[in-house]
Design an enzyme around this catalytic site. Structure first.
Site, PDB file in Angstrom:
ATOM      1  N   TYR A 293       1.012  -1.340  -0.020  1.00 39.68           N
ATOM      2  CA  TYR A 293      -0.675  -0.053   0.276  1.00 39.68           C
ATOM      3  C   TYR A 293       1.206   1.223  -0.205  1.00 39.68           C
ATOM      4  CZ  TYR A 293      -4.243  -1.801   1.276  1.00 39.68           C
ATOM      5  OH  TYR A 293      -5.362  -2.630   0.923  1.00 39.68           O
TER       6      TYR A 293
ATOM      7  N   ASP B 149      -2.372 -18.474   1.395  1.00 38.55           N
ATOM      8  CA  ASP B 149      -3.198 -18.786   0.314  1.00 38.55           C
ATOM      9  C   ASP B 149      -4.174 -20.461   1.095  1.00 38.55           C
ATOM     10  OD1 ASP B 149      -0.741 -20.768   0.162  1.00 38.55           O
ATOM     11  OD2 ASP B 149      -0.881 -21.056  -1.774  1.00 38.55           O
TER      12      ASP B 149
HETATM   13  C1  IPM Z   1     -10.413  -1.467   4.019  1.00 38.97           C
HETATM   14  C2  IPM Z   1     -10.453  -0.831   2.672  1.00 38.97           C
HETATM   15  C3  IPM Z   1      -9.357   0.285   2.084  1.00 38.97           C
HETATM   16  C4  IPM Z   1      -8.190  -0.925   2.467  1.00 38.97           C
HETATM   17  C5  IPM Z   1      -9.587   0.845   0.830  1.00 38.97           C
HETATM   18  C6  IPM Z   1     -11.146   1.484   0.754  1.00 38.97           C
HETATM   19  C7  IPM Z   1      -8.419   1.162   0.175  1.00 38.97           C
HETATM   20  O1  IPM Z   1     -10.603  -2.247   1.572  1.00 38.97           O
HETATM   21  O2  IPM Z   1     -10.478  -0.935   4.570  1.00 38.97           O
HETATM   22  O3  IPM Z   1     -10.471  -3.019   3.617  1.00 38.97           O
HETATM   23  O4  IPM Z   1      -7.945  -1.143   0.790  1.00 38.97           O
HETATM   24  O5  IPM Z   1      -7.520  -0.955   2.923  1.00 38.97           O
END
Ligand code: IPM
Ligand code: MN
Length: 353
Positions: A142, A219
């Site tokens: 991320y 998995d």
């Molecule tokens: C979550 C959501 C977020 C993530 C998105 C909205 C960015 O799916 O909080 O799980 O991927 O973390």
């Protein structure tokens, strides 16, 4: 206790469920004589429309200067359907996580009596499921280095030892408070980052001799979650795997609208439903407010206000038991209750308790 709560309703059904969440917090505060104040901040598509930024500085300041954040949801169809959009509501969520240092995302997966038949899994498989997934929330793909041109693209799954240690510490501590069974979920047969996770976890094991630790490839874990969800007590994993597994976990309970979460770290903690903004249902009074209300329970529990949390959980359980439920979990032929009606019933239960 004195609590200053930042309220971030966001988009879609966010404001509707937040109204009920705040009403419940107020009812509990009154009952237990806590002094709770609320201040609202903008985020998501709402904030993009208003100031061009999904997590503006003023909202960050508000969160930073509060004791807790009660969050609802962000996301809007306008952005989902436009891959060229430069700013997106979800970026606000990621900015909030990063800026508030919310590295630990706690997502409980549990069933509710009387709702087991709503699960896509067979009753005998899902019955008794009760575990928490601890998802690392500020690292991995991320937030790692990214690159994209027309021919190639990459995301980097970077984790440093301190990042791994601090999330594992949270996980071990949760395991100690629960059934002392920790499952570390990774992909150590393929990924270097996973191998470091596993190495650090193994090094930490002796500090928690009472915790039984097992290691599972992601998995396999995704499979075990639907085959034998009762196997798990505390699960810990990296950001991306946790994102995927907690969606899987949220549907096991029978409705995504029931599950709350807490995100904690180095600054103000955030409490929010696992579900999203469901823009299609906005303004229809059909969204389930329970996940937001249970997020408020987690908020109280975070401050060690256990009775307060328990009171909310009891009220929610009573509402479900008495079929005071939003349409997606209503029993056939049952009375109609909307978002507001379910919230009001729970508030009333707390007042009379
Ligand atoms: C979550 C959501 C977020 C993530 C998105 C909205 C960015 O799916 O909080 O799980 O991927 O973390
Ligand atoms: Mn997700």
């Amino acid at each position: 206790m004195k609590l200053k709560i930042a309220v971030l309703p966001g988009d879609g059904i966010g404001p509707e469920i937040m109204e009920q969440g705040v009403a419940v917090v107020k009812a509990v505060a009154e009952k237990f004589s806590h002094e709770v104040s609320f201040e609202e901040g903008i985020c998501g598509a709402d904030a993009i429309d208003k100031v061009g930024d999904p997590f503006p500085e003023q909202t960050y300041e508000l969160c930073k200067n509060s004791d807790a954040v009660l969050f609802a949801a962000v996301g809007d169809l306008r952005f989902d359907n436009d891959p060229t959009a430069k700013v997106r509501p979800e970026q606000g969520l990621l900015a909030m996580r990063k800026k508030l240092g919310l590295f630990a995302n706690i997502r409980p997966v549990q069933t509710f009596p009387g709702l087991v038949h709503k699960s896509p899994l067979k009753d005998e498989i899902v019955q008794g499921t009760d575990f928490i997934c601890i998802r690392e929330l500020t690292g991995g793909m991320y937030f790692g280095e990214k690159y994209q041109d027309n021919e190639k693209a990459y995301d980097t799954n970077f984790y440093s030892r301190p990042e791994i240690e601090r999330i594992l510490k949270v996980a071990f501590q949760y395991a100690m408070q629960r059934n002392r069974h920790l499952t570390v979920v990774d992909k150590a047969n393929v990924l270097a980052s996973s191998r470091l996770w596993r190495q650090v976890a193994k090094e930490m094991e002796p500090q928690y001799p009472e915790v039984k630790v097992d290691y599972m490839f992601v998995d396999n874990a995704s499979m075990r979650m639907i085959q034998t969800p009762t196997f798990f007590d505390v699960m810990v994993t990296e950001n991306t795997f946790g994102d995927i597994l907690t969606d899987e976990g949220s549907c096991i309970s029978g409705s995504m609208g029931l599950l709350p979460s807490a995100s904690t770290g180095t600054s103000t903690p955030v409490f929010e439903p696992v579900h999203g903004s469901w823009p299609q249902a906005k303004g229809q009074n059909i969204a389930n407010p329970v996940a937001e209300i249970l997020s408020a329970a987690m908020l109280f529990e975070y401050f060690n206000l256990k009775e307060e949390g328990a009171m909310i959980r009891k009220a929610v359980a009573a509402s479900l038991e008495q079929n005071v439920r939003t349409p997606e979990i209503q029993v056939e032929g049952g009375a109609h209750y909307g978002t507001r009606e379910v919230g009001a019933w729970i508030v009333d239960f707390i007042r009379k308790a």
